[in-house]
Design an enzyme around this catalytic site. Structure first.
Site, PDB file in Angstrom:
ATOM      1  N   CYS A 115       0.809  -1.065  -0.012  1.00  0.00           N
ATOM      2  CA  CYS A 115      -0.052  -0.158  -0.001  1.00  0.00           C
ATOM      3  C   CYS A 115       0.808   1.275   0.032  1.00  0.00           C
ATOM      4  CB  CYS A 115      -0.823   0.143   1.225  1.00  0.00           C
ATOM      5  SG  CYS A 115      -2.015  -1.508   1.262  1.00  0.00           S
ATOM      6  N   HIS A 253      -3.151   7.267   2.224  1.00  0.00           N
ATOM      7  CA  HIS A 253      -3.442   6.025   1.676  1.00  0.00           C
ATOM      8  C   HIS A 253      -4.948   5.631   2.175  1.00  0.00           C
ATOM      9  CE1 HIS A 253      -4.125   1.526   0.932  1.00  0.00           C
ATOM     10  NE2 HIS A 253      -3.951   1.229   2.199  1.00  0.00           N
ATOM     11  N   ASN A 283     -10.374  -0.187   0.033  1.00  0.00           N
ATOM     12  CA  ASN A 283      -8.795  -0.298   0.090  1.00  0.00           C
ATOM     13  C   ASN A 283      -8.416  -0.638  -1.215  1.00  0.00           C
ATOM     14  OD1 ASN A 283      -6.064  -0.665   0.477  1.00  0.00           O
ATOM     15  ND2 ASN A 283      -6.352  -1.496   2.543  1.00  0.00           N
TER      16      ASN A 283
END
Length: 328
Positions: A115, A253, A283
Site C-alpha cells: 500500500c 492511503h 482499500n
C-alpha cells in the site's frame, strides 16, 4: 538539485472496473452487515473486476493520463507500476502496459511496496527522471485485490477493492514538484500483512502447502499506522522548512476511515484537510493515493500549477511507509 533537472507532475488519470459490490452484496455469503462494515471502516462499496486483470486497469489509467496530457506514448522513457497483485511474476505489469500503449522507447518495471507502493514508485521515478535523457515518466499504482483476498474471511474480504491510478512526470528546467520525502521499511514486522506466500516446492523437498490469500493482523497494522505515520508526515514537513498548517491537503492511503481520523487527531490538523473516498472504493492498496489525487484534481480542489502544497502518505505491507511533500 543543482546538477539535476527538475521534475513536475503534468497529468493524472485513473480507471476502475464497472462492477460495484456493495456492503449489502457481501451479506449474501458473509456473516456481516452494512452497519458493521461502514462503522468500522467507512467503506460502503468497492469496485470489483470481473474479467480485467491488473495490466488492463493500468493500461486504461495510462491511456487516460496520456489523453489529458496530449503526450504521445513514444515520448515516455520510463514506466513504473506499483502493485502487489500483478497478472504474473513475468512479464511485469509495467511491460504489459508498455506494450499495450506502444510506449516503444520506455524501460519498464514493477515495484512492490504494497500500500506504500505509489509513494515508493513516485520517489524512484522522480530520481531516475531527473538525471535521464528522456523527458517523461509514467507512474501507476494498480491492483486487482479481489484476486488475493479470501472471500470467506470477513476480516479482510470487506476491506479491499480494485482500481488503478497514476501520473505523468515531466523533466523540465523551471518547476520541481518534489520538495522532500520520508520513506521507511521494517521487515521485522512484515508478518502483520502477508499475501501470495509460496512454499518451496521441488522434487527433492518435503511436500508442503501454503495459503496465498492475503492475511492481516488488523490490530498490529492499526498500531503501526498510528505510531509511524504521523511522525513521517511531521518529518517530511519539517524537512521542507514549513509548518503543518501550511499544507493544503494530506492525501493518505485509503485503508480505513478510523485510521485517517486517528492520524488527523495526532497531527492536530482538521479532518477536512484529509480528503477521503474510501466509502466508494474500499482499500485499493497502491492505487488508492493516485485515484484520490485524480478525483481531487477533477473536482477542482487541487490544481496542477497552483503552487498548493500536498503530502502523499502510504503505509502497508512490508512493513513499509512513507511520505512525499509536493508543491503543485
Amino acid at each position: 538539485m543543482s546538477n539535476q533537472a527538475k521534475v513536475r507532475i503534468c497529468s493524472v488519470g485513473k480507471y476502475v472496473p464497472e462492477k460495484i459490490l456493495s456492503n449489502e452484496d457481501l451479506t449474501k455469503w458473509l456473516d456481516t452487515s452494512d452497519e458493521w462494515i461502514s462503522s468500522r471502516t467507512g467503506i460502503k462499496q468497492r469496485h470489483i473486476s470481473t474479467t480485467e486483470n491488473t495490466s488492463d486497469l493500468c493500461t486504461k489509467a495510462a491511456e487516460s493520463i496520456l489523453e489529458k496530457s496530449g503526450v504521445d506514448a513514444s515520448e515516455i522513457g520510463l514506466i513504473i507500476v506499483a502493485t502487489m497483485s500483478p497478472d504474473s511474476q513475468s512479464p511485469s505489469v509495467a511491460c504489459k502496459v508498455q506494450g499495450n500503449i506502444q510506449a516503444v522507447n520506455a524501460l519498464a518495471f514493477d515495484l512492490n511496496a504494497a500500500c506504500s507502493g505509489f509513494v515508493y514508485a513516485s520517489s524512484v521515478a522522480e530520481k531516475m527522471l531527473s538525471v535521464a535523457p528522456y523527458r517523461y515518466a509514467l507512474v501507476i499504482g494498480g491492483e486487482v485485490m479481489s484476486k488475493v483476498v479470501n472471500w470467506e474471511d470477513r476480516s479482510t474480504a470487506v476491506l479491499f477493492g480494485d482500481g488503478a491510478g497514476g501520473m505523468l512526470l515531466e523533466r523540465n528546467e523551471h518547476t520541481h514538484s518534489f520538495v522532500s520525502e520520508d520513506i521507511h521499511a521494517d521487515g521485522t514486522r512484515g508478518s502483520a500483512l502477508t499475501s501470495g506466500e509460496q512454499a518451496v516446492n521441488n522434487p527433492i523437498t518435503p511436500k508442503t502447502t501454503s495459503d496465498a490469500h492475503l492475511k492481516m493482523s488488523g490490530r498490529d497494522i492499526f498500531d503501526f499506522v498510528v505510531r509511524s505515520v504521523p511522525k513521517s508526515v511531521k518529518d517530511v514537513v519539517e524537512d521542507s522548512q514549513i509548518e503543518l498548517n501550511d499544507v493544503d491537503y494530506f492525501i493518505l492511503h485509503q485503508a480505513n476511515a478510523r485510521l485517517i481520523k486517528a492520524v488527523s487527531k495526532k497531527l492536530k490538523q482538521p479532518i477536512e484537510k484529509f480528503p477521503q473516498n474510501i466509502q466508494h472504493y474500499g482499500n485499493t492498496s497502491a492505487a488508492s493515493i493516485p485515484i484520490l489525487l485524480e478525483e481531487l484534481i477533477e473536482q477542482g480542489d487541487i490544481q496542477l500549477g497552483s503552487n498548493q502544497t500536498i503530502v502523499l502518505t502510504g503505509f502497508g505491507g512490508g512493513l513499509t511507509w512513507g511520505s512525499l511533500l509536493i508543491k503543485l
